[in-house]
Scaffold this active site. Structure first.
Site, PDB file in Angstrom:
ATOM      1  N   HIS A  82      58.561  37.606  24.948  1.00 23.25           N
ATOM      2  CA  HIS A  82      59.526  37.007  25.866  1.00 23.25           C
ATOM      3  C   HIS A  82      60.118  35.771  25.213  1.00 23.25           C
ATOM      4  O   HIS A  82      59.400  34.945  24.657  1.00 23.25           O
ATOM      5  CB  HIS A  82      58.834  36.606  27.183  1.00 23.25           C
ATOM      6  CG  HIS A  82      59.784  35.973  28.151  1.00 23.25           C
ATOM      7  ND1 HIS A  82      60.609  36.712  28.965  1.00 23.25           N
ATOM      8  CD2 HIS A  82      60.076  34.679  28.395  1.00 23.25           C
ATOM      9  CE1 HIS A  82      61.358  35.899  29.682  1.00 23.25           C
ATOM     10  NE2 HIS A  82      61.061  34.654  29.359  1.00 23.25           N
ATOM     11  N   ASP A 161      59.379  36.553  42.895  1.00 20.78           N
ATOM     12  CA  ASP A 161      60.034  35.678  41.924  1.00 20.78           C
ATOM     13  C   ASP A 161      61.553  35.823  42.014  1.00 20.78           C
ATOM     14  O   ASP A 161      62.287  34.847  41.920  1.00 20.78           O
ATOM     15  CB  ASP A 161      59.560  35.987  40.503  1.00 20.78           C
ATOM     16  CG  ASP A 161      60.390  35.213  39.497  1.00 20.78           C
ATOM     17  OD1 ASP A 161      60.318  33.970  39.536  1.00 20.78           O
ATOM     18  OD2 ASP A 161      61.147  35.818  38.723  1.00 20.78           O
ATOM     19  N   ARG A 168      65.749  28.730  44.076  1.00 18.10           N
ATOM     20  CA  ARG A 168      65.623  27.546  43.214  1.00 18.10           C
ATOM     21  C   ARG A 168      66.953  27.205  42.569  1.00 18.10           C
ATOM     22  O   ARG A 168      67.300  26.035  42.375  1.00 18.10           O
ATOM     23  CB  ARG A 168      64.560  27.796  42.140  1.00 18.10           C
ATOM     24  CG  ARG A 168      63.144  27.775  42.677  1.00 18.10           C
ATOM     25  CD  ARG A 168      62.172  28.362  41.669  1.00 18.10           C
ATOM     26  NE  ARG A 168      62.229  27.693  40.393  1.00 18.10           N
ATOM     27  CZ  ARG A 168      62.007  28.294  39.211  1.00 18.10           C
ATOM     28  NH1 ARG A 168      61.683  29.565  39.153  1.00 18.10           N
ATOM     29  NH2 ARG A 168      62.092  27.613  38.093  1.00 18.10           N
ATOM     30  N   SER A 183      57.134  31.760  37.144  1.00 18.17           N
ATOM     31  CA  SER A 183      58.227  32.734  37.262  1.00 18.17           C
ATOM     32  C   SER A 183      58.201  33.698  36.067  1.00 18.17           C
ATOM     33  O   SER A 183      58.204  34.922  36.221  1.00 18.17           O
ATOM     34  CB  SER A 183      59.549  31.962  37.322  1.00 18.17           C
ATOM     35  OG  SER A 183      60.636  32.796  37.090  1.00 18.17           O
ATOM     36  N   LYS A 187      56.447  37.971  35.896  1.00 18.80           N
ATOM     37  CA  LYS A 187      57.141  39.190  35.453  1.00 18.80           C
ATOM     38  C   LYS A 187      56.414  39.828  34.272  1.00 18.80           C
ATOM     39  O   LYS A 187      56.295  41.045  34.173  1.00 18.80           O
ATOM     40  CB  LYS A 187      58.594  38.847  35.080  1.00 18.80           C
ATOM     41  CG  LYS A 187      59.438  38.568  36.314  1.00 18.80           C
ATOM     42  CD  LYS A 187      60.812  38.055  35.991  1.00 18.80           C
ATOM     43  CE  LYS A 187      60.799  36.621  35.569  1.00 18.80           C
ATOM     44  NZ  LYS A 187      61.944  35.813  35.867  1.00 18.80           N
TER      45      LYS A 187
END
Ligand code: URA
Length: 433
Positions: A82, A161, A168, A183, A187
């Protein structure tokens, strides 16, 4: 238990229990807790922070708020990466085939670009007929046979999320390390991989502007992943300049192919080798030096490039584009931006360069916008380079000829020039385990 009591407790800086956090996440996901109470919660977290145990509980609750992917058929070989987002970041397109070529099982769900950052799914759609949606059976079968699959976000992963992030975004509560860490990690946990490598970007084109904040975020995410039984590593890498020399979609695929062919060197290759080596170290327990040596071998002997072709063809893409990257569509109009003076490029406002790419048509401002896969920027000079007046700084590519003067002006404004060479900045700040 009431949401009022939970908010009151958090307002006074008391630690919430895992049960209280689950009550909030479950209630907000199913709609029994309204947006105004969820907004108060995120604001209280921004102001009071969260303990390590609270952040882990929030992550786990969000990870289990919807579907989870079962990758147990791959044992300990499943791997994911990621990136916290940047400009010119095409590392997934390079790292995944390298790791798959060496026996890892790379399962990657990627996003589309929004704002100044690009998205892997948009880039892959530059390859004619490439399918970014697979059924879960197709996805698992392809990972089994090819060793990798890259698809868009599918199913109902971490819906809590999704809802909370949208909230947010409009309540000025994005920039909280516990909220960002939970968050992202919710995932990643829902997506199921056993081995997770994070590329936390730092600099003018990144969420995190200082190496200290990036290290705090990376640390938090590594800790959460480990608590949940995953093998974790994080690299903190520079985003004070676009990564590599191509920003856009087709141009980034071409550059990724260039790295896999052995034609492209520099910052992009260095970061990809480091990320791939970390992933292989997690999966197989190799020493980092051994992992790097194996990565270099599959880059040099063409195995990683062959893996990319196999992957692209497996997802319906036209493999001839991998053999001959000149086949990619390129936007009709181009303009070479000249250096305004003699000097050195001391700094690049990377976010501003990402916005120039959007203006050219390579990205989208709103979710509904369509993108032009042939548009983008080819950097000819980067931070630290010496330039003489008139030297090409970059080539802008677009279908919208009328915006070229504005795009060229914005590009030059994004650069800071000095008379003396700027200090050299580290490309990889830190590796965390
Ligand atoms: N990316 C995410 O997925 N979540 C955040 O909170 C920030 C960046």
């Amino acid at each position: 238990m009431t949401m009022y009591d939970i908010l009151n407790k958090k307002k006074h800086g008391e630690e919430l229990t895992a049960a209280e956090i689950r009550f909030f996440v479950e209630g907000y996901t199913k709609g029994s807790i309204p947006d105004y109470q969820a907004s108060a919660f995120t604001m209280a977290v921004c102001l009071k922070g969260m303990t390590a145990a609270e952040t882990a509980a929030l992550t786990e609750a969000m990870a289990h708020s919807g579907d989870t992917v079962d990758l147990s058929c791959f044992g300990t070989l499943s791997a994911d990466k990621h990136s916290t987002g940047g400009v010119g970041d095409k590392t997934s397109l390079i790292v995944a085939p390298i790791v798959a070529a060496l026996g890892g099982k790379v399962t990657k769900m990627s996003g589309r670009g929004l704002g100044h950052t690009g998205g892997t799914v948009d880039k892959l759609e530059s390859i004619p007929d490439f399918r970014t949606t697979l059924t879960s059976t197709e996805f698992l079968r392809q990972v089994e046979t090819v060793g990798m699959a890259v698809i868009g976000q599918s199913g109902d992963l971490a819906p809590a999320d999704k809802k909370l992030y949208a909230l947010r975004d409009v309540t000025a509560t994005v920039d909280s390390i516990p909220l960002i860490a939970s968050s992202i990690m919710s995932k990643k946990l829902a997506a199921g991989s056993q081995n997770i490598v994070l590329d936390v970007k730092v600099g003018s084109g990144a969420f995190m502007k200082t190496p200290e904040d990036a290290a705090d975020l990376a640390d938090e995410m590594v800790r959460i992943g480990k608590l949940c039984g995953r093998r974790m590593a994080a690299l903190i890498t520079d985003m004070n300049a676009p990564l590599g020399c191509a920003v856009g979609n087709a141009v980034e695929i071409q550059e990724a192919i260039g790295v896999l062919r052995g034609d492209v060197h520099g910052d992009l290759r260095t970061v990809c080798v480091a990320l791939a080596a970390q992933m292989l170290t997690l999966i197989f327990g190799w020493e980092e030096s051994e992992a790097e040596a194996r990565v270099n071998t599959v880059l040099q002997d063409g195995t990683a490039l062959a893996k990319m072709r196999e992957w692209v063809v497996a997802q319906g893409g036209d493999g001839r584009y991998i053999d001959d990257p000149t086949l990619f569509h390129r936007a009709a109009h181009s303009f070479t931006v000249p250096a305004p003076d003699d000097g050195y490029i001391a700094a690049m406002d990377t976010e501003a360069i990402g916005r120039v790419a959007v203006l050219l048509g390579a990205g989208r401002e709103n979710k509904e916008d369509t993108i032009d896969h042939g548009a983008g920027i080819l950097l000819q000079k980067k931070s630290g380079d010496a330039v003489q007046k008139g030297d090409p700084l970059c080539i802008l590519l677009t279908e919208r000829a009328e915006i070229l003067p504005e795009a060229a002006e914005l590009y030059v404004k994004a650069l800071t020039f000095t008379e003396t060479p700027p200090p050299v900045r580290p490309l990889i700040h830190q590796t965390l385990h």
